[in-house]
Design an enzyme around this catalytic site. Structure first.
Site, short mmCIF file in Angstrom:
data_model
loop_
_atom_site.label_atom_id
_atom_site.label_comp_id
_atom_site.label_asym_id
_atom_site.label_seq_id
_atom_site.Cartn_x
_atom_site.Cartn_y
_atom_site.Cartn_z
CB SER A 253 -0.92 0.02 1.23
OG SER A 253 -1.77 -1.09 1.25
CB SER A 291 -1.85 -2.27 -3.77
OG SER A 291 -1.06 -1.17 -3.37
CG ASP A 293 -2.12 1.69 -4.48
OD1 ASP A 293 -1.21 1.47 -3.66
OD2 ASP A 293 -2.42 0.92 -5.40
#
Length: 379
Positions: A253, A291, A293
Site C-alpha cells: 500500500s 494494494s 493506494d
C-alpha cells in the site's frame, strides 16, 4: 529496569531519526526528476503553513512502527477547515474519514498515517486533539482522517503498539522546515519494491508566469512493483521484482498526501490527487489487487478556509479555472515520483519481527545503473 528500557527505546528512536536525516536524497546524487524546480526544502513543508510530525516506535526485537501527522495549518483545524479531496487508486486498505471529505469537500482534523491495526488509535488521537481547543467545547462529532499501510513484515502489528498518546505527540511536535525521511514515523516498518521503504517527501514550485504556486507531497511507501528510477529499470537490473519466479507478491500500500497553496476547490483538488497516482506509476508501482493506494489533496490558501459556523449564509470563493490546472498536474506527478524515490534512498536496512531483515536499496549499485542509462545529470 523499566526505566532503562524506556531510555533505550527513546535512544533507538532518536538514532533512527538522526541517521535518516544524514542519508543523501535522490537529488543529492545529481538525479533530477522532471523539469520543474523543487522548493527550498524539496518537501511538503514548502507549502506555506503545512506542518509535519513523527512518532517513531522501535522497541525490542519486533516493534517497528509509528505515526506521522500532517497538519494543513497550525490553528484550530476544526473551526477553520480546508478544502480537500480524496482519490482511490486501489481500495484494499483503510482510510478513515473519506466519505465526509467526499461529501463536504473539506478536512477538519490533522491527517494521521500509521499502521493497519492502529487506525482506531489515530482516530482517538484526532478526537482528543480537537477537544483540546477551548472553542471546541461543544463539539460532538469529529471527522478524523487516518490512513494506513501494513507494516506487519517487520513489525509485530498484532501488538497494536501505537496509542492515542503517540498520535498526540506526533501532532503536537509537528513543525515546518526539513522533514525526516526513511525509517521514521509511519514509515518505520514499511517495505517498498522489496527494499526498505518509509517516509519520503518532495515539492515543486511553479514559475511566476504560471502562478508561482507550490505543490508538496509526502508519502508512506509500502508497496510492490518493478522499480524504475528516473526511467531506468533499476528493479530489473538488480533482479528484484515481482513474478520473476511466479512466487513474489507485488501487494502492499501507499499513502500519498498532496498539499498546495493554489486556490483550488475540492473538485480540482481531486483532479490534482489523481495526477499523484500517475507519479506512483512512474516509479514502477501498478496498484496490485492487494494494494491500498490512497491520495489526499488539500489547499492551504487562507482565503478558502471554511469556518465551522458563520452568520453569513453565503461563502464567496475565488478559485483557479480549469485551464490553469495543467502546470499543477505536472507538479503533482513530479513531486510524487521524487517523494517515493526519496523514501527509498533515505531508508536503512532494518531487522524486525521474526528475525526478518529487509535490506535498504543498494544506492551505489543503483547509481551505477543510472549512469549506464544516462539518467544522472551533471552536478
Amino acid at each position: 529496569m523499566k526505566r532503562n528500557l524506556v531510555l533505550l527505546t527513546l535512544l533507538l528512536c532518536s538514532c533512527s531519526i538522526s541517521y535518516s536525516q544524514e542519508n543523501k536524497r535522490l537529488r543529492d546524487h545529481s538525479v533530477t526528476i522532471g523539469i520543474l524546480l523543487p522548493g527550498a526544502l524539496n518537501a511538503i513543508t514548502d507549502v506555506p503553513g503545512v506542518l509535519v510530525g513523527h512518532r517513531t516506535l522501535i522497541e525490542g526485537d519486533d516493534i517497528r512502527t509509528g505515526v506521522t501527522a500532517i497538519l494543513p495549518h497550525a490553528g484550530n483545524i476544526f473551526q477553520s477547515k480546508v478544502p480537500a479531496a480524496c482519490f482511490v487508486g486501489n481500495g484494499f486498505g483503510k482510510l478513515a474519514g473519506t466519505t465526509q471529505i467526499e461529501e463536504l469537500g473539506n478536512i477538519e482534523s490533522p491527517i494521521i498515517l500509521t499502521n493497519t491495526l492502529n487506525v482506531a488509535a489515530g482516530l482517538e488521537g484526532c478526537i482528543d486533539y480537537t477537544f483540546s481547543f477551548p472553542e471546541n467545547n461543544n463539539v460532538m462529532s469529529v471527522n478524523g482522517v487516518v490512513g494506513e499501510t501494513n507494516d506487519g513484515g517487520l513489525n509485530n502489528i498484532r501488538a497494536r503498539r501505537v496509542t492515542k498518546e503517540d498520535v498526540l505527540q506526533a501532532i503536537r511536535t509537528a513543525q515546518g522546515g526539513p522533514v525526516a525521511e526513511g525509517n521514521v514515523g509511519a514509515g518505520t516498518g514499511t517495505v517498498a519494491f522489496g527494499f526498505k521503504g518509509g517516509i519520503g517527501t518532495a515539492s515543486r514550485m511553479l514559475p511566476p508566469s504560471l502562478g508561482g504556486y507550490t505543490v508538496g507531497v509526502l508519502v508512506q511507501s509500502n508497496f510492490g512493483g518493478v522499480l524504475e528510477v528516473n526511467g531506468a529499470p533499476v528493479g530489473v537490473e538488480l533482479g528484484q521484482y515481482p513474478y520473476k519466479r511466479q512466487l513474489e507478491s507485488a501487494d502492499g500500500s501507499i499513502m500519498i498526501i498532496v498539499a498546495t497553496n493554489a486556490p483550488l476547490d475540492s473538485r480540482n483538488l481531486q483532479r490534482l490527487a489523481k495526477r499523484a497516482f500517475m507519479g506512483l506509476a512512474k516509479t514502477g508501482g501498478f496498484a496490485s489487487n492487494g494494494s491500498g493506494d490512497y491520495m489526499i489533496a488539500f489547499s492551504t490558501d487562507p482565503s478558502l478556509r471554511i469556518p465551522h459556523s458563520s452568520s453569513n449564509k453565503f461563502q464567496t470563493q475565488t478559485v483557479l479555472r480549469n485551464d490553469e490546472m495543467s502546470p499543477l498536474f505536472l507538479a503533482a506527478v513530479e513531486a510524487t515520483e521524487e517523494a517515493i524515490l526519496n523514501s527509498l534512498f533515505a531508508a536503512e536496512t532494518m531487522k524486525g519481527a521474526g528475525g526478518r531483515t529487509i535490506e535498504a536499496l543498494p544506492v551505489d549499485k543503483t547509481l551505477e545503473i543510472l549512469r549506464k542509462y544516462g539518467k544522472i545529470t551533471s552536478p
